[in-house]
Enzyme design. Structure first.
Site, PDB file in Angstrom:
ATOM      1  N   PRO A   2      51.503  45.119  29.542  1.00 55.46           N
ATOM      2  CA  PRO A   2      50.191  44.520  29.279  1.00 55.46           C
ATOM      3  C   PRO A   2      49.764  44.725  27.833  1.00 55.46           C
ATOM      4  CG  PRO A   2      49.978  46.493  30.640  1.00 55.46           C
ATOM      5  CD  PRO A   2      51.435  46.229  30.492  1.00 55.46           C
ATOM      6  N   GLU A   3      49.297  43.662  27.201  1.00 53.62           N
ATOM      7  CA  GLU A   3      48.741  43.768  25.862  1.00 53.62           C
ATOM      8  C   GLU A   3      47.218  43.616  25.960  1.00 53.62           C
ATOM      9  OE1 GLU A   3      50.569  42.180  22.477  1.00 53.62           O
ATOM     10  OE2 GLU A   3      52.592  42.219  23.272  1.00 53.62           O
TER      11      GLU A   3
END
Ligand SMILES: [Zn+2]
Length: 300
Positions: A2-3
């Protein structure tokens, strides 16, 4: 992994179901993730109303009425899965939060899928929020809300990319002393937070900056274009996350992961969308152990 846009989407999705609720139970199914989980986490959190959720870099902060905050990082593979408690606990569900309220905001599409129909779903008495993390690089910690910015994991963080204070001038000033490649510099959390490999590649492409340029050789004008590109790609991804997840909850109850269309990321050997008439293809190189995707013509 996840960014920032995914973390923002998860945070918004959790906000939608958690604000105003409290946890009736917090089940720790193991003692540690990346770090040991806080001792007495269940006792510390139980019964306290959740007043807000915020995000700092890739940390989600769940803020309680007793001035305590739970810090959550999703790590490499962490996910938050929401259901009514009827689905089986999975192998990597390490922490399960049970709320005192159901969710009357759940999308109609989900309610229709319930075997008992709309009424049964809206009568839910609680939600089960499961933190599932096969690789266990995620973490959770407790901190007094007022001291959040002094927490050891948060105090050295650079500016938020979407803050008004993150400008071309601010980036230019930070890069003056940095000889590393610009791509590695914008992924340095002391320079600016929350830009991982994917959005570093996308922003450099959008700005037309070659990823191998020494950071201290990038001009003020180029920094200004790069900052605008960083904000644009992140905002677009957040907007896409919001629109592709109606109310931020997917049909399977999972939050925040969605398919993006990337201009360069993962497109090695494919035509550049900008220079396609010249038959230029996206190149892949390795920087800092990670793949970089770029166009050798558009990016100078
Ligand atoms: Zn190109």
């Amino acid at each position: 992994m996840p960014e920032l846009p995914e973390v923002e989407t998860v945070m918004r999705g959790l906000s939608a179901v958690l604000i105003g609720s409290s946890f009736t139970s917090v089940q720790l199914r193991r003692k540690d993730l990346r770090f040991p989980l806080p001792k007495n986490m269940d006792a510390l959190l139980r019964g306290h109303k959740i007043i807000s959720l915020t995000r700092r870099a890739k940390y989600i902060l769940i803020n309680f009425a007793n001035d305590q905050s739970l810090i959550v990082h999703l790590g490499m593979s962490g996910r938050m899965v929401i259901d009514d408690g009827s689905s089986k606990v999975q192998k990597h569900d390490h922490v399960i939060f049970i709320t005192n309220k159901g969710d009357d905001r759940r999308p109609a599409s989900l309610r229709e899928r319930s075997p008992h129909g709309i009424n049964a779903a809206s009568e839910q008495k609680s939600l089960h929020i499961k933190f599932n993390d096969p690789r266990r690089f995620g973490m959770m910690d407790m901190v007094a809300t007022a001291k959040t910015s002094n927490h050891k994991l948060l105090k050295h963080l650079g500016p938020e990319p979407l803050d008004a204070s993150f400008t071309g001038e601010a980036l230019f000033a930070k890069l003056k002393t940095k000889k590393v490649a610009i791509k590695l510099a914008i992924m340095d959390q002391r320079v600016v937070v929350g830009i991982g490999n994917i959005y570093a590649c996308e922003a450099l492409y959008a700005a037309g900056t070659h990823p191998q340029r020494p950071a201290n050789k990038v001009t003020l004008k180029e920094c200004t274009a790069l900052v605008a590109a960083i904000k644009a790609v992140l905002k677009r991804a957040i907007a896409k996350g919001g629109s592709s997840l109606r109310d931020y909850v997917q049909a399977d109850g999972e939050l925040g992961y969605f398919q993006h269309e990337f201009a360069v990321y993962g497109r090695a050997g494919e035509k550049c969308k900008h220079c396609s008439h010249k038959n230029i293809t996206i190149q892949r190189i390795t920087q800092g152990g990670r793949s970089t995707f770029f166009c050798p013509i558009k990016q100078k």
